[in-house]
Structure formats: C-alpha cells, structure tokens
Design a protein around this motif. Structure first.
Motif, PDB file in Angstrom:
ATOM      1  N   GLY A 206      -1.916  -9.834  -1.017  1.00 29.33           N
ATOM      2  CA  GLY A 206      -1.614 -11.235  -0.709  1.00 29.33           C
ATOM      3  C   GLY A 206      -0.541 -11.299   0.352  1.00 29.33           C
ATOM      4  N   SER A 207       0.068 -12.466   0.502  1.00 28.42           N
ATOM      5  CA  SER A 207       1.134 -12.589   1.501  1.00 28.42           C
ATOM      6  C   SER A 207       2.226 -13.531   1.018  1.00 28.42           C
ATOM      7  CB  SER A 207       0.571 -13.089   2.828  1.00 28.42           C
ATOM      8  OG  SER A 207       0.122 -14.405   2.702  1.00 28.42           O
ATOM      9  N   VAL A 208       3.427 -13.232   1.472  1.00 23.37           N
ATOM     10  CA  VAL A 208       4.560 -14.123   1.228  1.00 23.37           C
ATOM     11  C   VAL A 208       4.850 -14.808   2.564  1.00 23.37           C
ATOM     12  CG1 VAL A 208       7.006 -14.233   0.625  1.00 23.37           C
ATOM     13  CG2 VAL A 208       5.504 -12.700  -0.619  1.00 23.37           C
TER      14      VAL A 208
ATOM     15  N   VAL B 144       6.686 -16.944   5.314  1.00 23.73           N
ATOM     16  CA  VAL B 144       8.085 -17.165   5.689  1.00 23.73           C
ATOM     17  C   VAL B 144       8.132 -17.795   7.075  1.00 23.73           C
ATOM     18  CG1 VAL B 144      10.153 -15.896   6.390  1.00 23.73           C
ATOM     19  CG2 VAL B 144       8.999 -15.281   4.299  1.00 23.73           C
TER      20      VAL B 144
ATOM     21  N   LEU C  40       3.131  -1.090  -0.134  1.00 20.76           N
ATOM     22  CA  LEU C  40       3.539  -2.474   0.126  1.00 20.76           C
ATOM     23  C   LEU C  40       4.415  -2.953  -1.029  1.00 20.76           C
ATOM     24  CD1 LEU C  40       0.234  -4.157   1.393  1.00 20.76           C
ATOM     25  CD2 LEU C  40       2.079  -3.204   2.732  1.00 20.76           C
ATOM     26  N   PRO C  41       5.350  -3.864  -0.764  1.00 18.47           N
ATOM     27  CA  PRO C  41       6.132  -4.419  -1.870  1.00 18.47           C
ATOM     28  C   PRO C  41       5.247  -5.306  -2.751  1.00 18.47           C
ATOM     29  CG  PRO C  41       6.677  -5.516   0.183  1.00 18.47           C
ATOM     30  CD  PRO C  41       5.732  -4.423   0.540  1.00 18.47           C
TER      31      PRO C  41
ATOM     32  N   ALA D 224       2.277 -14.389  -4.647  1.00 16.54           N
ATOM     33  CA  ALA D 224       1.637 -14.089  -3.362  1.00 16.54           C
ATOM     34  C   ALA D 224       0.533 -15.100  -3.087  1.00 16.54           C
ATOM     35  CB  ALA D 224       1.062 -12.689  -3.398  1.00 16.54           C
TER      36      ALA D 224
ATOM     37  N   LEU E  38      -4.296 -13.913   1.535  1.00 20.26           N
ATOM     38  CA  LEU E  38      -4.106 -13.356   2.878  1.00 20.26           C
ATOM     39  C   LEU E  38      -5.214 -13.843   3.800  1.00 20.26           C
ATOM     40  CD1 LEU E  38      -2.089 -11.271   4.103  1.00 20.26           C
ATOM     41  CD2 LEU E  38      -3.841  -9.583   3.778  1.00 20.26           C
TER      42      LEU E  38
ATOM     43  N   VAL F 240       2.716  -9.397   8.816  1.00 19.13           N
ATOM     44  CA  VAL F 240       3.528  -8.183   8.973  1.00 19.13           C
ATOM     45  C   VAL F 240       3.262  -7.268   7.773  1.00 19.13           C
ATOM     46  CG1 VAL F 240       5.867  -7.253   9.108  1.00 19.13           C
ATOM     47  CG2 VAL F 240       5.301  -9.339  10.333  1.00 19.13           C
TER      48      VAL F 240
ATOM     49  N   ALA G   2       4.394  -3.799   6.182  1.00 18.24           N
ATOM     50  CA  ALA G   2       5.419  -2.753   6.278  1.00 18.24           C
ATOM     51  C   ALA G   2       5.623  -2.076   4.937  1.00 18.24           C
ATOM     52  CB  ALA G   2       6.729  -3.369   6.762  1.00 18.24           C
TER      53      ALA G   2
ATOM     54  N   ILE H  30       5.654 -16.185   9.771  1.00 18.03           N
ATOM     55  CA  ILE H  30       5.451 -14.762   9.474  1.00 18.03           C
ATOM     56  C   ILE H  30       4.951 -14.623   8.037  1.00 18.03           C
ATOM     57  CG2 ILE H  30       6.582 -12.504   9.333  1.00 18.03           C
ATOM     58  CD1 ILE H  30       8.612 -13.545  11.364  1.00 18.03           C
ATOM     59  N   ARG H  31       3.905 -13.843   7.869  1.00 15.47           N
ATOM     60  CA  ARG H  31       3.364 -13.613   6.526  1.00 15.47           C
ATOM     61  C   ARG H  31       3.497 -12.134   6.180  1.00 15.47           C
ATOM     62  NH1 ARG H  31      -1.303 -18.213   6.361  1.00 15.47           N
ATOM     63  NH2 ARG H  31       0.215 -19.810   6.868  1.00 15.47           N
ATOM     64  N   PHE H  32       4.356 -11.859   5.216  1.00 14.89           N
ATOM     65  CA  PHE H  32       4.573 -10.471   4.812  1.00 14.89           C
ATOM     66  C   PHE H  32       3.494 -10.065   3.813  1.00 14.89           C
ATOM     67  CE2 PHE H  32       8.981 -11.783   5.953  1.00 14.89           C
ATOM     68  CZ  PHE H  32       9.193 -10.864   6.951  1.00 14.89           C
ATOM     69  N   ALA H  33       2.793  -9.005   4.154  1.00  6.37           N
ATOM     70  CA  ALA H  33       1.733  -8.532   3.266  1.00  6.37           C
ATOM     71  C   ALA H  33       2.345  -7.876   2.034  1.00  6.37           C
ATOM     72  CB  ALA H  33       0.836  -7.550   3.993  1.00  6.37           C
ATOM     73  N   VAL H  34       1.865  -8.282   0.866  1.00  2.00           N
ATOM     74  CA  VAL H  34       2.393  -7.746  -0.393  1.00  2.00           C
ATOM     75  C   VAL H  34       1.226  -7.450  -1.326  1.00  2.00           C
ATOM     76  CG1 VAL H  34       4.621  -8.924  -0.319  1.00  2.00           C
ATOM     77  CG2 VAL H  34       2.671 -10.084  -1.335  1.00  2.00           C
TER      78      VAL H  34
END
Lengths: 151, 165
Positions: A38-40, A42, B71-72, B77, B80, B132, B134, B158-162
């Motif tokens: 998924g995505s967070v 920001v 991934l964290p 979440a 995506l 993103v 990471a 910005i979308r942090f992939a988790v």
C-alpha cells in the motif's frame, strides 16, 4: 397395470466440476499476490504556496529528537489551552512512546476537532521506518493530512 | 439406509458395472467399485477458490521489490496507484527502474517527466504524484534528497510504499 416407477436417484457427473475448480485454484495460486503493498500519502510541507495564499488552519509541527523524543507544537489552534500547545514527549527506551502520543492526540482532537494536519520534521539520522511508524500513528489518530519537512 | 442407497446407485452405474469382476474361482461376484465421497473434496476446493478469489489483486504488479529490500509496515496504508516510481536501493536512486545518480539528476529527470506529461496531455492538470519505494533501514538524510528533488520538480504529493500490516 401398475405404472412404471421412475428412479429418482441419478448420478451427477462431478468430474467436469472438479476439473473447473482445479483449474481455478491453479490459476489463482499462480497469480496470487502474497505481499499486500500500500502507500502512505504525504504532502510536501515546505514550499509551493506563499504564506498569504495558505489557508489558516490548525496545524501541528512534530519535531523528532534523540532517543525517541518528540516535540509537538500547535499553530493556529485557538481552542486548545496554551499549556497543551507545546509539549515534549519523552521516548520509551529509544523508541517513540506511541501510547502517550495517541492519548495526547485524542485529547487535542477533542479540544480542536479541525486539527487534521501534522508536519513531521525528522532529523538526519532518523530511520525511514520510524518516520512511517509515526505517520501511521498520526493517521490512526485521525490526522489525515501529513507533511514531511526537508532538512 | 444411506449406505444401501449408495451401494444400489453404485451398482447401477456404468463404472460399477465395468468394475464388477468375476473371480477366477468363479464362486461369486465381487464388487470392486469404491464409493468415493466427493462432497468433502468439492467443499474444500470451493473454500480454496473463494479464499483465493478474495485475495485476488487485479491491480497487477506496480512495484518490483528486489531481494534484500524490506519496505516499512503501516496499518493505515492506502491503495497503491500507478505513478512514477522513485526507488532507493543500496544508496542508489532509480527512477522507473533506471539508475539516476544523485538528487540533482533525479530533479532533472522528474522535470522531463513533467514536460512530457504537459506535451502529451495539454490542458490537463498535472497530478504531481510520485511513489517512493525505499528500504525501511535507510536514514532520512538520504531520503531527504529524493523529497527535495520531488518537491522542486512539482511532485508535491509523495506516496511512500509500505507493506500493509
């Protein structure tokens, strides 16, 4: 003459049905995605709009310190008492104290229901995982708009 | 009662008829047809199909996560979506799986992406979204250059992939 008795028992051919189920299972097993990514979301905190264009709304600055310490600084939150506008949360053995943070956020949301924005300001050595954990905690507490501040 | 019905139907079936063999000593018929209960098997198959269908993802692979990258995890979440992917692996920055040297190079590449979008879709508002990906162990010091490059190039969302918890 007695009428001929019709047999009520019949054989249902299950072979084709089992074939279909087997094919379905094979296809679904092959195409299964076991990692649920998924995505967070920001928003970039600094830049973009000029200060005059920016709508004044309650906002919280979260500064990450050493050993899991957090400094919470509320801006534009008129309904929140002055003693709650700036707080320091001491870390719990090097990690963030999420229980205390959740309690404080619930308290602040009670006083200021429009508080939905938090800007997170990490330090250079803060691990990425800790930032995501913190964002997750803010999202759980109803802070929908999160931002991250560049160094 | 159930057993007798099963036996009767089995004997009347073609399979059963073909399986009744006359033993060599000729003393009588022996029923070789086994009553295989398929209900439990079909139940199990149906449950498996339902479970797999519920977990089925129709979005396809958006991210390619290499071995060694973790991934964290996050409980809250969101789904995506397909956006340009900036990947950080072994202290290297990649844009759409192509290695980019530094934050400045990333900024230039993102600017080109933005120009390409404007050229391809004139009049359409630029979404400015970037994903993103990471490793959970990297320091913010390194991530910062990606955040800054994205912001400067107009990718402010910005979308942090988790991994979903």
């Amino acid at each position: 003459m007695r009428p001929h008795k019709k047999h009520l028992d019949f054989e249902l051919n299950l072979v084709s049905f089992i074939d279909l189920l087997s094919v379905c299972i094979c296809f679904l097993l092959i195409t299964a995605v076991w990692l649920n990514v998924g995505s967070v979301n920001v928003k970039q905190a600094v830049g973009g709009q000029s200060q005059a264009e920016t709508e004044k709304k309650p906002m919280m600055w979260v500064m990450l310190g050493e050993n899991g310490d957090l400094t919470l600084d509320l801006k534009e939150a008129g309904h929140v008492p002055a003693d709650l506008r700036k707080m320091k949360l001491v870390g719990d053995s090097g990690k963030f104290n999420f229980d205390s943070l959740a309690k404080i956020l619930a308290q602040l949301k009670e006083k200021e229901p429009n508080l939905r924005t938090a800007l997170i300001q990490p330090k250079a050595q803060t691990p990425y995982e800790d930032i995501i954990d913190l964002m997750d905690q803010f999202k759980k507490s109803g802070m929908a708009d999160l931002g991250i501040v560049p160094l | 009662m159930v057993q007798s019905v099963l036996k009767q139907t089995a004997l009347q079936s073609q399979l059963a008829a073909a399986s009744v063999l006359r033993p060599e000593n000729g003393k009588g018929k022996r029923n070789m047809a086994a009553d295989l209960l398929l209900t439990a098997l079909i139940d199990a198959f149906s449950i498996l199909v339902i479970f797999l269908l519920m977990n089925f993802s129709s979005t396809g692979d958006i991210l390619f996560i290499n071995k060694g990258v973790e991934l964290p995890k996050a409980a809250k979440a969101e789904v995506l979506e397909r956006n340009p992917v900036v990947k950080i692996e072994e202290n290297k920055i990649f844009l759409e799986n192509q290695s980019i040297g530094t934050g400045d190079a990333l900024f230039q590449s993102l600017l080109e992406l933005r120009k390409k979008f404007s050229g391809d879709r004139p009049g359409e508002e630029f979404p400015g979204i970037v994903t993103v990906q990471a490793d959970r162990r990297i320091k913010y010091e390194f991530l910062n250059q990606v955040v800054v490059a994205c912001a400067q190039a107009g990718f402010s969302d910005i979308r942090f992939a988790v991994l979903a918890k």
